[in-house]
Design an enzyme around this catalytic site. Structure first.
Site, PDB file in Angstrom:
ATOM      1  N   PRO A  49       0.784  -1.220   0.000  1.00 17.40           N
ATOM      2  CA  PRO A  49       0.000   0.000   0.000  1.00 17.40           C
ATOM      3  C   PRO A  49       0.822   1.280   0.000  1.00 17.40           C
ATOM      4  CG  PRO A  49      -0.161  -1.141   2.102  1.00 17.40           C
ATOM      5  CD  PRO A  49       0.494  -2.084   1.144  1.00 17.40           C
ATOM      6  N   ASN A  50       0.339   2.211  -0.788  1.00 19.42           N
ATOM      7  CA  ASN A  50       0.848   3.586  -0.904  1.00 19.42           C
ATOM      8  C   ASN A  50       2.142   3.685  -1.706  1.00 19.42           C
ATOM      9  OD1 ASN A  50      -1.246   4.912   0.624  1.00 19.42           O
ATOM     10  ND2 ASN A  50      -0.387   3.903   2.419  1.00 19.42           N
ATOM     11  N   ARG A  85       5.512  12.345  -3.066  1.00 23.42           N
ATOM     12  CA  ARG A  85       5.467  12.929  -1.719  1.00 23.42           C
ATOM     13  C   ARG A  85       6.595  12.369  -0.862  1.00 23.42           C
ATOM     14  NH1 ARG A  85      -0.617  11.467  -0.806  1.00 23.42           N
ATOM     15  NH2 ARG A  85      -1.094  12.054  -2.933  1.00 23.42           N
ATOM     16  N   TYR A 136      11.500   8.724   0.969  1.00 19.75           N
ATOM     17  CA  TYR A 136      11.332   7.656  -0.022  1.00 19.75           C
ATOM     18  C   TYR A 136      12.007   7.928  -1.369  1.00 19.75           C
ATOM     19  CZ  TYR A 136       7.878   6.053   3.358  1.00 19.75           C
ATOM     20  OH  TYR A 136       7.259   5.620   4.500  1.00 19.75           O
ATOM     21  N   ASN A 190       7.995  -5.638  -0.729  1.00 21.31           N
ATOM     22  CA  ASN A 190       7.853  -4.507   0.188  1.00 21.31           C
ATOM     23  C   ASN A 190       6.376  -4.419   0.579  1.00 21.31           C
ATOM     24  OD1 ASN A 190       7.664  -2.147   1.603  1.00 21.31           O
ATOM     25  ND2 ASN A 190       8.890  -0.930   0.178  1.00 21.31           N
ATOM     26  N   ALA A 239       3.073  -0.647   4.979  1.00 24.07           N
ATOM     27  CA  ALA A 239       2.677  -0.633   6.400  1.00 24.07           C
ATOM     28  C   ALA A 239       2.112  -1.978   6.864  1.00 24.07           C
ATOM     29  CB  ALA A 239       1.675   0.490   6.646  1.00 24.07           C
ATOM     30  N   HIS A 285       3.960  -4.316   9.428  1.00 22.97           N
ATOM     31  CA  HIS A 285       3.927  -4.194  10.883  1.00 22.97           C
ATOM     32  C   HIS A 285       2.665  -4.791  11.502  1.00 22.97           C
ATOM     33  CE1 HIS A 285       7.124  -1.589   9.652  1.00 22.97           C
ATOM     34  NE2 HIS A 285       6.286  -0.755   9.060  1.00 22.97           N
ATOM     35  N   ASP A 321       1.314 -15.516   6.718  1.00 19.59           N
ATOM     36  CA  ASP A 321       0.857 -16.863   6.353  1.00 19.59           C
ATOM     37  C   ASP A 321       0.978 -17.095   4.846  1.00 19.59           C
ATOM     38  OD1 ASP A 321       0.322 -17.409   8.984  1.00 19.59           O
ATOM     39  OD2 ASP A 321      -1.835 -17.108   8.848  1.00 19.59           O
ATOM     40  N   GLU A 368      12.222  -9.581   2.210  1.00 21.28           N
ATOM     41  CA  GLU A 368      11.491  -8.397   2.690  1.00 21.28           C
ATOM     42  C   GLU A 368      12.363  -7.174   2.423  1.00 21.28           C
ATOM     43  OE1 GLU A 368      10.230  -8.574   6.824  1.00 21.28           O
ATOM     44  OE2 GLU A 368      10.134  -6.388   6.875  1.00 21.28           O
ATOM     45  N   HIS A 407      12.688  -2.806   2.180  1.00 19.48           N
ATOM     46  CA  HIS A 407      12.144  -1.490   2.513  1.00 19.48           C
ATOM     47  C   HIS A 407      13.054  -0.388   2.012  1.00 19.48           C
ATOM     48  CE1 HIS A 407       9.103  -3.228   5.109  1.00 19.48           C
ATOM     49  NE2 HIS A 407      10.052  -4.028   5.573  1.00 19.48           N
ATOM     50  N   LEU A 408      12.430   0.673   1.559  1.00 22.57           N
ATOM     51  CA  LEU A 408      13.178   1.852   1.134  1.00 22.57           C
ATOM     52  C   LEU A 408      13.866   2.515   2.322  1.00 22.57           C
ATOM     53  CD1 LEU A 408      10.243   3.133  -1.031  1.00 22.57           C
ATOM     54  CD2 LEU A 408      12.512   2.666  -1.980  1.00 22.57           C
ATOM     55  N   SER A 409      13.106   2.701   3.398  1.00 22.56           N
ATOM     56  CA  SER A 409      13.624   3.439   4.556  1.00 22.56           C
ATOM     57  C   SER A 409      14.177   2.476   5.601  1.00 22.56           C
ATOM     58  CB  SER A 409      12.493   4.280   5.172  1.00 22.56           C
ATOM     59  OG  SER A 409      11.466   3.449   5.673  1.00 22.56           O
ATOM     60  N   ARG A 426      13.022   4.902  12.585  1.00 22.95           N
ATOM     61  CA  ARG A 426      11.763   5.645  12.534  1.00 22.95           C
ATOM     62  C   ARG A 426      10.911   5.322  13.773  1.00 22.95           C
ATOM     63  NH1 ARG A 426       9.245   5.019   6.724  1.00 22.95           N
ATOM     64  NH2 ARG A 426       8.079   6.842   7.473  1.00 22.95           N
ATOM     65  N   ARG A 465       7.164   0.947  13.719  1.00 25.59           N
ATOM     66  CA  ARG A 465       7.737   0.382  12.482  1.00 25.59           C
ATOM     67  C   ARG A 465       8.870  -0.607  12.768  1.00 25.59           C
ATOM     68  NH1 ARG A 465       5.419   3.641   8.405  1.00 25.59           N
ATOM     69  NH2 ARG A 465       5.104   5.771   9.123  1.00 25.59           N
TER      70      ARG A 465
HETATM   71  O1  CA2 Z   1      10.393   1.981   3.913  1.00 23.18           O
HETATM   72  C1  CA2 Z   1       9.554   1.291   3.337  1.00 23.18           C
HETATM   73  O2  CA2 Z   1       9.748   0.782   2.227  1.00 23.18           O
HETATM   74  C2  CA2 Z   1       8.169   1.076   3.976  1.00 23.18           C
HETATM   75  O3  CA2 Z   1       7.736  -0.246   3.671  1.00 23.18           O
HETATM   76  C3  CA2 Z   1       7.250   2.096   3.350  1.00 23.18           C
HETATM   77  C4  CA2 Z   1       5.862   2.123   3.963  1.00 23.18           C
HETATM   78  C5  CA2 Z   1       5.957   2.249   5.488  1.00 23.18           C
HETATM   79  O4  CA2 Z   1       4.654   2.181   6.058  1.00 23.18           O
HETATM   80  C6  CA2 Z   1       6.827   1.160   6.082  1.00 23.18           C
HETATM   81  O5  CA2 Z   1       6.900   1.354   7.474  1.00 23.18           O
HETATM   82  C7  CA2 Z   1       8.229   1.215   5.492  1.00 23.18           C
HETATM   83  C8  CA2 Z   1       5.060   3.304   3.441  1.00 23.18           C
HETATM   84  C9  CA2 Z   1       4.960   3.391   1.958  1.00 23.18           C
HETATM   85  C10 CA2 Z   1       4.404   4.731   1.613  1.00 23.18           C
HETATM   86  O6  CA2 Z   1       5.049   5.172   0.464  1.00 23.18           O
HETATM   87  C11 CA2 Z   1       4.889   6.469   0.107  1.00 23.18           C
HETATM   88  C12 CA2 Z   1       5.734   6.923  -0.864  1.00 23.18           C
HETATM   89  C13 CA2 Z   1       5.668   8.228  -1.270  1.00 23.18           C
HETATM   90  C14 CA2 Z   1       4.734   9.072  -0.713  1.00 23.18           C
HETATM   91  C15 CA2 Z   1       3.883   8.610   0.248  1.00 23.18           C
HETATM   92  C16 CA2 Z   1       3.951   7.296   0.665  1.00 23.18           C
END
Ligand code: CA2
Length: 145
Positions: A11-12, A19, A24, A75, A78, A81, A88, A99, A101-103, A108, A112
Site C-alpha cells: 500500500p501507498n 510525496r 522515499y 515490500n 505498512a 507491521h 501466512d 522483505e 524497505h526503502l527506509s 523511525r 515500524r
Molecule cells: O520503507 C519502506 O519501504 C516502507 O515499507 C514504506 C511504507 C511504510 O509504512 C513502512 O513502514 C516502510 C510506506 C509506503 C508509503 O510510500 C509512500 C511513498 C511516497 C509518498 C507517500 C507514501
C-alpha cells in the site's frame, strides 16, 4: 532457464516520487521498476511487478507466484507491521522471499520496528532507498544460483 522474480509492492507505494522525497526518494515506482528490470536483464533474470493497496490482492499474488516464480522481492508497506495474513501467505508460497524497505524502519517510529514477516522471509534489506531493491535482487539471485 531464466530466474523468474516477482516484485511485489504494498500500500501507498504507488505514490513514490510524489510525496515525502526525503524519506522515499524522488524516483517514481515506474522509474524504480524499469531500472530494476534492466539490472535483472543483465543477470539473465525476468521480473514481474505487482503493486496493490489491498491486502487480499497481495495475498493472491503470493499464491499465484507459487505457480511461476522462483523468488519474491516484497515490500509490504505498512502491512509489514500488522499483517499475520501476509505472513501466512509468505509461508504458503514456499518461495524465498526477501522483505525489502526503502527506509530504515528501525530509525523511525517504534511501531515500524516490528515486522510480522521478517521471521518467515529468506532475509531483509532496508534503508538504502531504491538500492534496497537492487541489493535484494542481487542477494536473491545469488541464493537461487
Ligand atoms: O520503507 C519502506 O519501504 C516502507 O515499507 C514504506 C511504507 C511504510 O509504512 C513502512 O513502514 C516502510 C510506506 C509506503 C508509503 O510510500 C509512500 C511513498 C511516497 C509518498 C507517500 C507514501
Amino acid at each position: 532457464m531464466a530466474q523468474q522474480i516477482l516484485v511485489l509492492n504494498g500500500p501507498n507505494l504507488n505514490l513514490l516520487g510524489t510525496r515525502e522525497p526525503e524519506i522515499y526518494g524522488t524516483d517514481t515506482l515506474d522509474d524504480m521498476v524499469a531500472e530494476l528490470t534492466g539490472i535483472a536483464a543483465e543477470r539473465g533474470a525476468k521480473l514481474r511487478h505487482v503493486q496493490s493497496n489491498h491486502e487480499g490482492t497481495l495475498i493472491d499474488a503470493l499464491h499465484d507466484a507459487r505457480e511461476w516464480a522462483n523468488g519474491v522481492i516484497f515490500n509490504p508497506g505498512a502491512y509489514t507491521h500488522t499483517s499475520i495474513a501476509l505472513r501466512d501467505a509468505v509461508i504458503s508460497s514456499e518461495l524465498p522471499v526477501v522483505e525489502t524497505h526503502l527506509s530504515n524502519v528501525h530509525a523511525r517510529e517504534e511501531f515500524r520496528h516490528r515486522s510480522m514477516l521478517s521471521g518467515v522471509c529468506l532475509g531483509v534489506v532496508l534503508g538504502f532507498g531504491k538500492h534496497s531493491y537492487a541489493a535484494a535482487l542481487d542477494a536473491l539471485l545469488r541464493h537461487l544460483d
